[in-house]
Design a protein around this motif. Structure first.
Motif, PDB file in Angstrom:
ATOM      1  N   ASP A   1       0.773  -1.231  -0.088  1.00 27.31           N
ATOM      2  CA  ASP A   1       0.035   0.142   0.217  1.00 27.31           C
ATOM      3  C   ASP A   1       0.944   1.375   0.146  1.00 27.31           C
ATOM      4  O   ASP A   1       2.084   1.193   0.354  1.00 27.31           O
ATOM      5  N   SER A   2       0.024   2.286  -0.330  1.00 22.73           N
ATOM      6  CA  SER A   2       0.902   3.400  -0.494  1.00 22.73           C
ATOM      7  C   SER A   2       1.407   3.987   1.088  1.00 22.73           C
ATOM      8  O   SER A   2       0.549   3.925   1.880  1.00 22.73           O
ATOM      9  N   HIS A   3       2.640   4.476   1.004  1.00 26.62           N
ATOM     10  CA  HIS A   3       3.226   4.798   2.340  1.00 26.62           C
ATOM     11  C   HIS A   3       4.420   5.826   1.881  1.00 26.62           C
ATOM     12  O   HIS A   3       5.049   5.555   0.974  1.00 26.62           O
ATOM     13  N   ALA A   4       5.274   6.494   2.988  1.00 25.43           N
ATOM     14  CA  ALA A   4       6.379   7.103   2.861  1.00 25.43           C
ATOM     15  C   ALA A   4       7.263   6.527   3.855  1.00 25.43           C
ATOM     16  O   ALA A   4       6.757   6.065   4.911  1.00 25.43           O
ATOM     17  N   ASP A   5       8.359   6.266   3.394  1.00 21.81           N
ATOM     18  CA  ASP A   5       9.445   5.617   4.440  1.00 21.81           C
ATOM     19  C   ASP A   5       9.715   6.549   5.445  1.00 21.81           C
ATOM     20  O   ASP A   5       9.920   7.698   5.232  1.00 21.81           O
ATOM     21  N   THR A   6      10.150   6.074   6.692  1.00 24.72           N
ATOM     22  CA  THR A   6      10.424   6.938   7.618  1.00 24.72           C
ATOM     23  C   THR A   6      12.007   7.097   7.744  1.00 24.72           C
ATOM     24  O   THR A   6      12.692   7.586   8.526  1.00 24.72           O
TER      25      THR A   6
ATOM     26  N   PHE B   1       5.237   4.052  16.562  1.00 20.22           N
ATOM     27  CA  PHE B   1       5.128   3.662  15.057  1.00 20.22           C
ATOM     28  C   PHE B   1       4.588   2.085  15.274  1.00 20.22           C
ATOM     29  O   PHE B   1       3.546   1.659  14.611  1.00 20.22           O
ATOM     30  N   CYS B   2       5.402   1.301  15.961  1.00 21.60           N
ATOM     31  CA  CYS B   2       4.928  -0.023  16.220  1.00 21.60           C
ATOM     32  C   CYS B   2       3.551  -0.141  17.029  1.00 21.60           C
ATOM     33  O   CYS B   2       2.738  -1.129  16.484  1.00 21.60           O
ATOM     34  N   MET B   3       3.301   0.437  17.780  1.00 18.88           N
ATOM     35  CA  MET B   3       2.123   0.426  18.527  1.00 18.88           C
ATOM     36  C   MET B   3       0.943   1.149  17.904  1.00 18.88           C
ATOM     37  O   MET B   3      -0.066   0.497  17.728  1.00 18.88           O
ATOM     38  N   ALA B   4       0.909   2.183  17.446  1.00 14.27           N
ATOM     39  CA  ALA B   4      -0.099   3.099  16.783  1.00 14.27           C
ATOM     40  C   ALA B   4      -0.230   2.574  15.249  1.00 14.27           C
ATOM     41  O   ALA B   4      -1.253   2.833  14.740  1.00 14.27           O
ATOM     42  N   GLY B   5       0.813   1.936  14.607  1.00  9.11           N
ATOM     43  CA  GLY B   5       0.491   1.861  13.238  1.00  9.11           C
ATOM     44  C   GLY B   5       0.513   3.402  12.265  1.00  9.11           C
ATOM     45  O   GLY B   5       0.254   4.014  13.311  1.00  9.11           O
ATOM     46  N   VAL B   6       0.661   3.291  10.926  1.00  7.25           N
ATOM     47  CA  VAL B   6       0.428   4.334  10.540  1.00  7.25           C
ATOM     48  C   VAL B   6      -0.266   4.054   9.368  1.00  7.25           C
ATOM     49  O   VAL B   6      -0.487   3.153   8.641  1.00  7.25           O
TER      50      VAL B   6
ATOM     51  N   GLY C   1       4.181   9.276   9.009  1.00  5.99           N
ATOM     52  CA  GLY C   1       4.105   8.799  10.437  1.00  5.99           C
ATOM     53  C   GLY C   1       4.884   9.619  11.330  1.00  5.99           C
ATOM     54  O   GLY C   1       4.580  10.129  12.360  1.00  5.99           O
ATOM     55  N   ILE C   2       6.158  10.279  10.837  1.00  9.15           N
ATOM     56  CA  ILE C   2       6.868  11.001  11.665  1.00  9.15           C
ATOM     57  C   ILE C   2       6.105  12.616  11.710  1.00  9.15           C
ATOM     58  O   ILE C   2       6.114  12.854  12.861  1.00  9.15           O
ATOM     59  N   LYS C   3       5.666  12.978  10.617  1.00 10.90           N
ATOM     60  CA  LYS C   3       4.544  14.151  10.802  1.00 10.90           C
ATOM     61  C   LYS C   3       3.565  13.910  11.673  1.00 10.90           C
ATOM     62  O   LYS C   3       3.347  15.128  12.476  1.00 10.90           O
ATOM     63  N   THR C   4       3.057  12.934  12.059  1.00  8.66           N
ATOM     64  CA  THR C   4       1.843  12.762  12.658  1.00  8.66           C
ATOM     65  C   THR C   4       2.431  12.783  14.230  1.00  8.66           C
ATOM     66  O   THR C   4       1.940  13.451  15.002  1.00  8.66           O
TER      67      THR C   4
END
Ligand SMILES: O=C(O)CCC(=O)C(=O)O
Ligand SMILES: [Fe+2]
Length: 203
Positions: free
Chosen positions: A68-73, A179-184, A190-193
């Motif tokens: 799925d669409s994502h940006a790498d951290t 990130f592992c707990m909340a998921g993105v 993810g980092i922006k959130t």
């Protein structure tokens, strides 16, 4: 008795070449941003992750979405694929483009950590894998990431009145826990959130 992996040397040699490419690209970016004096410290504060991926061809009843669409951290991601295309990158205008690369080429992409370090100057694109060909796709990725325990923040030269700080400084390890707990969610940074000062989706 422990069994030795026959391909260990090849993986090591291959990773070393990708590591060199990662360092070369980061050096060029740092030079371009007039940040050369920080390069050594920056390169030393890095962890690397090598990932080997296999996508089988979709069955007629299955979705062709391989990833799925994502940006790498990451700071940088270097991708290498076999002859089977599938990687698509979203432009800043929102158009998806298929990345047609030969098996001899590499795709180098900025991840969100580089977006933070450059205070928004480097764009971390959304990307995805779509399996249109009826063949198995193999890809390898080298991800350079901030070392856990180091605070990720841009050098002071990247922040001034016209370029206010976009992210709160953060520890990459603590971010990974979150990130592992909340998921993105799909299509979300993810980092922006986690620590962005602005709420828009695109850096
Ligand atoms: O397989 C690919 O080409 C992309 C993989 C990817 O985007 C990732 O693992 O983050
Ligand atoms: Fe990715």
């Amino acid at each position: 008795m422990m069994k030795t992996c026959v391909c260990r040397n090849s993986i090591h040699t291959y990773s070393k070449k990708l590591w060199e490419l990662d360092g070369m690209v980061r050096k060029m970016v740092f030079e371009g941003l007039n940040l050369t004096k920080y390069l050594k410290e920056h390169l030393e504060a890095t962890n690397y992750h090598l990932k080997v991926m296999k996508y089988r061809a979709a069955e007629p009843s299955e979705s062709t979405m391989g990833l799925d669409s994502h940006a790498d951290t990451s700071i940088l991601t270097i991708l290498h694929q076999n002859g089977v295309q599938g990687l698509e990158i979203r432009t800043k205008d929102g158009d998806w483009i298929t990345v047609n690369v030969s098996p001899n080429s590499f795709v180098v992409m900025a991840g969100e950590s580089f977006n933070v370090l450059s205070n928004g100057r480097l764009h971390a694109p959304f990307h995805r894998v779509v399996m249109n060909a009826n063949k198995t796709r193999l890809s390898v990725g080298l991800f350079s990431m901030p070392r856990i325990g180091t605070i990720v923040k841009p050098p002071k030269e990247m922040v001034y009145e016209e370029h206010p700080l976009l992210f709160k400084p953060f520890d990459y390890g603590e971010f990974m826990d979150y990130f592992c707990m909340a998921g993105v969610k799909k299509d979300t940074y993810g980092i922006k959130t986690y620590c962005g000062f602005q709420s828009e989706k695109t850096p």
